[in-house]
Design a protein around this motif. Structure first.
Motif, PDB file in Angstrom:
ATOM      1  N   ILE A  17     -47.801  26.646   5.530  1.00  0.00           N
ATOM      2  CA  ILE A  17     -46.886  27.017   4.674  1.00  0.00           C
ATOM      3  C   ILE A  17     -47.480  27.478   3.150  1.00  0.00           C
ATOM      4  N   SER A  18     -47.151  28.802   2.564  1.00  0.00           N
ATOM      5  CA  SER A  18     -47.650  29.223   1.553  1.00  0.00           C
ATOM      6  C   SER A  18     -46.926  29.612   0.599  1.00  0.00           C
ATOM      7  N   THR A  19     -47.448  29.457  -0.861  1.00  0.00           N
ATOM      8  CA  THR A  19     -46.573  29.913  -1.944  1.00  0.00           C
ATOM      9  C   THR A  19     -47.655  30.927  -2.618  1.00  0.00           C
ATOM     10  N   HIS A  20     -46.825  31.660  -3.411  1.00  0.00           N
ATOM     11  CA  HIS A  20     -47.360  32.797  -4.103  1.00  0.00           C
ATOM     12  C   HIS A  20     -46.748  33.026  -5.456  1.00  0.00           C
ATOM     13  N   TRP A  21     -47.828  33.306  -6.360  1.00  0.00           N
ATOM     14  CA  TRP A  21     -47.224  33.452  -7.704  1.00  0.00           C
ATOM     15  C   TRP A  21     -47.537  34.982  -8.160  1.00  0.00           C
ATOM     16  N   ARG A  22     -46.827  35.483  -9.231  1.00  0.00           N
ATOM     17  CA  ARG A  22     -47.044  36.625  -9.973  1.00  0.00           C
ATOM     18  C   ARG A  22     -48.244  36.663 -10.693  1.00  0.00           C
ATOM     19  N   GLU A  23     -48.550  35.569 -11.304  1.00  0.00           N
ATOM     20  CA  GLU A  23     -49.879  35.492 -12.497  1.00  0.00           C
ATOM     21  C   GLU A  23     -50.690  34.610 -11.742  1.00  0.00           C
ATOM     22  N   PRO A  24     -51.883  34.783 -12.146  1.00  0.00           N
ATOM     23  CA  PRO A  24     -53.005  33.935 -11.958  1.00  0.00           C
ATOM     24  C   PRO A  24     -52.457  32.497 -12.158  1.00  0.00           C
ATOM     25  N   HIS A  25     -52.821  31.607 -11.255  1.00  0.00           N
ATOM     26  CA  HIS A  25     -52.119  30.127 -11.281  1.00  0.00           C
ATOM     27  C   HIS A  25     -52.806  29.231 -10.310  1.00  0.00           C
ATOM     28  N   TYR A  26     -53.031  28.100 -11.014  1.00  0.00           N
ATOM     29  CA  TYR A  26     -53.664  26.891 -10.147  1.00  0.00           C
ATOM     30  C   TYR A  26     -52.741  25.808 -10.143  1.00  0.00           C
ATOM     31  N   PRO A  27     -51.982  25.518  -9.022  1.00  0.00           N
ATOM     32  CA  PRO A  27     -51.163  24.220  -8.841  1.00  0.00           C
ATOM     33  C   PRO A  27     -51.730  22.931  -9.463  1.00  0.00           C
ATOM     34  N   THR A  28     -50.827  22.292 -10.245  1.00  0.00           N
ATOM     35  CA  THR A  28     -51.206  20.820 -10.565  1.00  0.00           C
ATOM     36  C   THR A  28     -51.456  19.799  -9.309  1.00  0.00           C
ATOM     37  N   GLU A  29     -52.061  18.729  -9.608  1.00  0.00           N
ATOM     38  CA  GLU A  29     -52.078  17.557  -8.637  1.00  0.00           C
ATOM     39  C   GLU A  29     -50.895  17.095  -8.106  1.00  0.00           C
ATOM     40  N   ARG A  30     -49.980  16.986  -9.177  1.00  0.00           N
ATOM     41  CA  ARG A  30     -48.854  16.432  -8.890  1.00  0.00           C
ATOM     42  C   ARG A  30     -47.941  17.380  -7.667  1.00  0.00           C
ATOM     43  N   GLU A  31     -47.899  18.804  -7.950  1.00  0.00           N
ATOM     44  CA  GLU A  31     -47.353  19.574  -7.142  1.00  0.00           C
ATOM     45  C   GLU A  31     -48.116  19.697  -5.766  1.00  0.00           C
ATOM     46  N   LEU A  32     -49.247  19.711  -5.751  1.00  0.00           N
ATOM     47  CA  LEU A  32     -49.991  19.562  -4.308  1.00  0.00           C
ATOM     48  C   LEU A  32     -49.784  18.326  -3.636  1.00  0.00           C
ATOM     49  N   LYS A  33     -49.547  17.118  -4.352  1.00  0.00           N
ATOM     50  CA  LYS A  33     -49.119  15.929  -3.767  1.00  0.00           C
ATOM     51  C   LYS A  33     -47.802  16.098  -3.312  1.00  0.00           C
ATOM     52  N   LEU A  34     -46.930  16.469  -3.916  1.00  0.00           N
ATOM     53  CA  LEU A  34     -45.532  16.578  -3.363  1.00  0.00           C
ATOM     54  C   LEU A  34     -45.452  17.697  -2.210  1.00  0.00           C
ATOM     55  N   LEU A  35     -46.195  18.764  -2.222  1.00  0.00           N
ATOM     56  CA  LEU A  35     -46.345  19.557  -1.067  1.00  0.00           C
ATOM     57  C   LEU A  35     -46.952  19.012   0.146  1.00  0.00           C
ATOM     58  N   ASP A  36     -47.821  18.171  -0.147  1.00  0.00           N
ATOM     59  CA  ASP A  36     -48.268  17.558   1.121  1.00  0.00           C
ATOM     60  C   ASP A  36     -47.363  16.804   1.954  1.00  0.00           C
ATOM     61  N   VAL A  37     -46.503  16.056   1.139  1.00  0.00           N
ATOM     62  CA  VAL A  37     -45.192  15.439   1.733  1.00  0.00           C
ATOM     63  C   VAL A  37     -44.341  16.337   2.617  1.00  0.00           C
ATOM     64  N   LEU A  38     -43.947  17.373   1.898  1.00  0.00           N
ATOM     65  CA  LEU A  38     -43.052  18.243   2.314  1.00  0.00           C
ATOM     66  C   LEU A  38     -43.758  18.879   3.792  1.00  0.00           C
TER      67      LEU A  38
END
Length: 827
Positions: free
Chosen positions: A514-535
């Motif tokens: 599962i991949s997510t992409h952004w238009r601008e340079p971006h580094y996801p937060t720890e909280r976002e990655l934690k939620l993504l792991d659950v999903l």
């Protein structure tokens, strides 16, 4: 001189009345001791005396001296205790009402005020507390006295309880009001005092002096008389209280500074001297804040004139205001309270300023706020994931399910693009990723990433090689993407940052990405990655489950298709075999007809019997062959229906009458009943004959000798209803559902006895449904069965050359069909 207000006079008057009542009570007890013999004798005899006791507003109890049981309780006593305690012993009563001393301690029996009675002692106004049945604590005064007989022996105790709840309330109210008056007097700068009801001094203000009293004319009650000894004691108590108050303030942990109206320090406690060594008595307010900077909680500077110490000297009251104070190398947060003090003319005379260091408290509050914010975020995340999980579980369409997963990923990661891929393992141990769903890709990107291999220059290829999550915060600077076609496609699609997370199921098997992409340079937060792991875990499990479900369904479909093909081949084989059987059977039947026609007179009876047996078995085989051909046609959807407008009443009656001879062989009576004299409907007479004859054949087979069968025809809700009812053996409830299935039989042993194959009822149902009708059955074991057919009450357009029904009956077809259908019923 300040006079008492009216409310206070009323309270004092009530208190005086209570005291007088208490004196009367003591007199009453003394009198009762003197007339004890008369009281003990007349108590149970004189109703008038009881009425007097009931009228007394005190609780009066008479106790037997021997067994300590209550002999009498007046009306007020029953109201006070809430129950009739006559017959109770004194000890049980004390336990029941939970007697306590005035200090709220449980009262042992030996300390109960009435206990000394047995020694002849008299108890006067002893305080205690009892508990009523409403669980209410009642303060009371107890007075008790022994009663003697003529020989001087104690026979009874009389106990009087007085409810002093009201008195206590008056005393407490008076005390509160007195304190308010005292505070008011202390704030007055003039000579003032308060006199008691006997004209003695009850209180004098701070400004009142003995010299002033001596100068005052004492001849009038409007003048002051010299202070008595009680006033001197009051002055000593006030001095002690003042010293105590000063000691408390001196040792408080809060900083306390008192300023006069000019802004000079007139008092400073120990904590203030400790924290601010530069402050002393006489220090000006302008010098108090030297060397410090002050800010509000938003870190905005506070001007000196707006500090609490300056505002309170302008008459403003400050309450719980927090200020940040900064010194070189030190920052503190203080909570300030400031109160201006005014004289009787509302002129400021002084100001009290106090504050405490709340730096640690504020720090704890900030940590608590942060924890609450984090907790709220986690609760929101949990709610979000729970909602997503419910949606994923409820989604039945697998493609929509995949799209819902990437929508959830975009929501969690706040991205503009997303994609979901499934892993396929090749036979040569190679692997590749199939694009299942995406958001934001243009057609070129979707085509390019439709299949991704391990050697790809994308983040998916890198994750496939390493088995770990890959985050590229800037596609332009990513090392493994430099110079690759994947980097070019990213730029063309507008993608400048990517993260790819492998999907592992609970079994530990990688199932996709599962991949997510952004238009601008971006580094996801720890909280976002934690939620993504659950999903991702949920998505992996669901994808694996759906994958295996689809695989299982595909295998099941292939199996069903193969089975249907085998059944179709079997039906074709049965049809072919049936046709092959039908030809010799027709030849045999023709030969029998020729023998019966040409050589009838030349055959002996024995030969005719054998010919009849051959004829009967040929009909049986023809019946089986016809049924097999019809059932294979029905399964193939090739039942041909030729409807004509016929009189269903005449047709049904003719069919029923054609089986009378066969029914008589079994000793069964068949009857036709119709509520209609004539009814024209569109019907295929050949199929209808087969239906009715099959039902009658089954009814005759399974109906014992001497029983009857009824064929009933009537109209029912726009339909024509035909019922075939027998008094036979019946059908078990668990078999009703299978009798209309092909080769379905109720009991194989019975079927064998009756020569059944289990094809007939299945064929009947198909014929009825081909006629746009329905068939049902009701049955009870040992009572019989009723088959009900509903046919549409409608006619059809006829061709001109169709035969009338009488001609159809005359062509001998019905007789032939009947002979074939009933060929297994022996004479």
């Amino acid at each position: 001189m300040i006079e008492r207000d009216r409310d206070k006079e009323e309270l004092i008057n009530e208190l005086i009345q209570l005291r007088k009542r208490n004196q009367e009570l003591e007199l009453f007890l003394r009198e009762k001791s003197a007339v004890a013999p008369l009281f003990s004798i007349k108590f149970h005899e004189e109703k008038r005396f009881k009425a007097i006791l009931d009228a007394i507003p005190l609780s009066i109890v008479l106790v037997d001296a021997a067994d300590r049981k209550f002999l009498y309780v007046n009306r007020r006593g029953m109201e006070l205790y809430g129950s009739d305690y006559i017959g109770y012993d004194l000890d049980s009563f004390i336990a029941k009402v939970n007697a306590q001393k005035s200090d709220d301690m449980s009262c042992p029996l030996e300390d109960i005020p009435v206990s000394p009675l047995k020694y002849g002692e008299i108890v006067r106004n002893s305080e205690m507390t009892i508990k009523s049945e409403e669980d209410k604590h009642i303060p009371i005064l107890v007075s008790s006295s022994p009663l003697y007989d003529s020989s001087g022996v104690i026979t009874h105790f009389i106990v009087i309880f007085e409810d002093i709840s009201e008195r206590r309330w008056f005393e407490e109210s008076l005390e509160v009001r007195s304190q308010k008056i005292n505070v008011t007097l202390d704030g007055i700068q003039y000579n003032c005092y308060v006199r008691d009801y006997d004209w003695s001094f009850a209180y004098a203000g701070k400004q009142f002096t003995l010299e002033y009293a001596k100068k005052t004319d004492c001849s009038s009650k409007d003048r002051v008389i010299p202070l008595n000894i009680g006033h001197k004691k009051l002055e000593e108590e006030l001095k002690q209280q003042k010293d105590l108050l000063e000691a408390v303030i001196e040792n408080m942990n809060d900083v306390i500074i008192i300023y006069d109206k000019a802004g000079s320090v007139i008092y400073i406690n120990a904590e203030a001297r400790k924290q601010y060594p530069h402050i002393s008595i006489g220090t000006k307010v302008n010098d108090v804040h030297n060397g410090m900077q002050y800010f509000d909680l938003d870190n905005n500077p506070i001007l000196v004139e707006n500090l609490p110490t300056r505002r309170v000297l302008r008459g403003e009251k400050i309450r719980n205001e927090r200020v940040i104070g900064k010194l070189p190398g030190k920052t503190v947060i203080v909570e300030v309270n400031a109160v201006p003090i005014f004289n009787g003319k509302n002129n400021l005379i002084s100001a009290v300023v106090s504050h405490r260091d709340v730096s640690k408290m504020v720090e704890c509050e900030e940590k608590l706020k942060e924890q609450n914010k984090q907790l709220e975020g986690e609760l929101a995340d949990t709610s979000l994931l729970q909602g997503i999980s419910m949606e994923l579980l409820c989604e039945g369409n697998i493609q929509l399910l995949y799209e819902r997963i990437i929508d959830a990923a975009m929501q969690i990661m706040r991205s503009e693009y997303a994609s979901l891929q499934m892993l396929h393992i090749e036979h040569d141990n190679g692997c590749r990723l199939e694009l299942l769903a995406f958001r934001g890709f243009n057609p070129q990107a979707a085509k390019f990433w439709e299949w991704v291999y391990a050697e790809s220059g994308s983040t998916c290829g890198e994750a496939l090689r390493t088995g770990n999550r890959v985050i590229t915060s800037n596609v332009k600077e990513c090392g493994f993407m430099q110079g690759t076609e994947d980097q070019v496609i990213c730029f063309q699609t507008g993608i400048n940052a990517v993260q790819t997370t492998p999907l592992y199921s609970r079994s530990g098997r990688m199932v996709g990405m599962i991949s997510t992409h952004w238009r601008e340079p971006h580094y996801p937060t720890e909280r976002e990655l934690k939620l993504l792991d659950v999903l991702a875990r949920q998505a992996a499990d669901i994808m694996e489950q759906k994958y295996y479900q689809e695989k299982l369904l595909k295998a099941e479909r292939e199996k069903n298709e193969a089975l249907e093909k085998a059944i179709e081949m079997k039906d074709e084989f049965l049809s072919l075999v049936s046709h092959e059987f039908r030809t010799p059977l027709n030849v045999i039947n023709t030969a029998i007809q020729a023998l019966n026609s040409v050589y009838a007179n030349e055959m002996t009876e024995k030969i005719k019997e054998y010919i009849g047996t051959i004829k009967k078995n040929v009909n049986r085989q023809l019946r089986l062959v016809n049924n097999l051909l019809d059932i294979t046609r029905a399964n193939a959807g090739r039942i041909k229906i030729n409807k004509k407008n016929l009189d269903i009443v005449f047709l049904t009656k003719a069919i029923t009458e054609s089986v009378y001879e066969f029914a008589s062989y079994k000793g069964v009576r068949v009857t036709f009943v119709s509520a209609l004299s004539k009814k024209m409907i569109g019907i295929d007479d050949e199929k209808y004959e087969r239906i009715i004859l099959n039902l009658l054949s089954n009814a005759i087979k399974f109906t014992p000798e001497g029983k009857s069968i009824v064929v009933n025809l009537h109209s029912s809700k726009g339909n024509v209803c035909i019922e075939v009812k027998d008094n036979g053996i019946g059908i078990p409830p668990n078999k009703i559902g299978v009798i209309f299935e092909r080769f379905g039989q109720v009991d194989s042993s019975l079927s064998r006895q009756a020569e059944g194959t289990g094809i007939g009822l299945s064929l009947v149902k198909k014929f009825v449904e081909a006629l746009n009708g329905s068939i049902s059955v009701k049955s009870k074991i040992g009572k019989g069965s009723t088959f009900t057919i509903l046919l549409p009450n409608e006619t059809v357009a006829e061709e001109q050359d169709e035969k009338p029904i009488h001609d159809l009956m005359m062509d001998n077809r019905l007789v032939q069909i009947t002979n074939i259908e009933f060929s297994d019923i022996y004479s």
